[in-house]
Structures are given as C-alpha cells and as structure tokens.
Design an enzyme around this catalytic site. Structure first.
Site, PDB file in Angstrom:
ATOM      1  N   ASP A  61      19.393  27.676   5.259  1.00 22.28           N
ATOM      2  CA  ASP A  61      19.563  26.221   5.224  1.00 22.28           C
ATOM      3  C   ASP A  61      18.367  25.540   4.562  1.00 22.28           C
ATOM      4  OD1 ASP A  61      21.969  26.628   6.497  1.00 22.28           O
ATOM      5  OD2 ASP A  61      21.368  25.712   8.395  1.00 22.28           O
ATOM      6  N   HIS A  68      23.846  29.340  -1.032  1.00 26.37           N
ATOM      7  CA  HIS A  68      23.868  29.130   0.416  1.00 26.37           C
ATOM      8  C   HIS A  68      25.014  29.922   1.045  1.00 26.37           C
ATOM      9  CE1 HIS A  68      24.582  26.572   4.115  1.00 26.37           C
ATOM     10  NE2 HIS A  68      23.297  26.862   4.226  1.00 26.37           N
ATOM     11  N   ASP A  69      26.191  29.876   0.423  1.00 23.25           N
ATOM     12  CA  ASP A  69      27.332  30.667   0.909  1.00 23.25           C
ATOM     13  C   ASP A  69      26.992  32.151   0.914  1.00 23.25           C
ATOM     14  OD1 ASP A  69      28.772  28.317   1.099  1.00 23.25           O
ATOM     15  OD2 ASP A  69      30.168  28.788  -0.524  1.00 23.25           O
TER      16      ASP A  69
END
EC number: 3.1.1.4
Length: 146
Positions: A121, A70-71
């Site tokens: 997300d 996600h990062d």
C-alpha cells in the site's frame, strides 16, 4: 453515483467477511498522506484498466501501472506462508503505519504479512503521488481499451 455503488459494494463485502472497510480506509489514508488534495475512493476507483476492482490488459498510463503493480504485490502476498487470508483476500489485513507530512512509515511492530501488505500500500501511494492523473482514463471503457 459510482461512489455510492462502491460504498455499497464495500459494505456488502465487509458484511460477508470479504473486504474490511478499515483495511480499505488505511490504503485510502495512505494515498491522502501522499496526495492530501485527493479523494482516493472517487479519483482512483474505476480508473484505467487496473485501478478499482479487478484488472486486465495493458495499463493505459503510469498511474494505471501503479495499480497493476499494487495488484501484483497483493498476489505475491497471497503466496507467503505468513499471509493466510480470510477468503484469500489481502484487503482484510490490518496493519500499523504513520504519516508525517507526506512520508509514510510502516510500523516495525507489524508481523510479516502485515508488513508486506503495508509496504504494498505504501509503495502504491508513493507511486500514485508521482504519476500524472489523466481525466480521460477515468471510467475508461475497459472492454474497448483493456
């Protein structure tokens, strides 16, 4: 207590234009869509080496790898011409999506950057739902293990 600290940090950052509480709330709600019994701000903040603010080292498990991915997705968003962020921060981007059962759909009405962030997300929320939660990785000593 840590939840209160996180809430205070989010409030201060939002006041300074850094993090939009609405954008963070969207990600939280996506996680709630895929894992209804979860408390995302409590469960996933300060988990492993990557879940929460920042991240470094080697992910300690599958869930931590979801946070690292996600990062990385947000880092890729920053490189897109369509994603010019206030204070260089994907957490400020609001998008449209729907949740039906545990299925998340990013709206086709999202602009390019919104669509990219929404899919970051969405992918993370789905990843979280498939990864085991290891309580021993919550509040991990990152200086020692990361």
């Amino acid at each position: 207590m840590k939840f209160l600290v996180l809430a205070a940090l989010l409030t201060v950052a939002a006041a300074e234009g850094g993090i939009s509480p609405r954008a963070v709330w969207q990600f939280r709600n996506m996680i709630k869509c895929t894992i209804p019994e979860s408390d995302p701000l409590k469960d996933y903040n300060d988990y492993g080496c990557y879940c929460g603010l920042g991240g470094s080292g080697t992910p300690v498990d599958e869930l931590d790898k979801c946070c690292q991915t996600h990062d990385h997705c947000y880092s890729e968003a920053k490189k897109l011409d369509s994603c010019k962020f206030l204070l260089d921060n994907p957490y400020t981007k609001i998008y449209s999506y729907s949740c039906s059962g545990s299925e998340i759909t990013c709206s086709s009405k999202n602009k390019d950057c919104q669509a990219f962030i929404c899919n970051c997300d969405r992918s993370a929320a789905i990843c979280f739902s498939k990864a085991p939660y290891n309580k021993e990785h919550k509040n991990l000593d990152t200086k020692k293990y990361c």
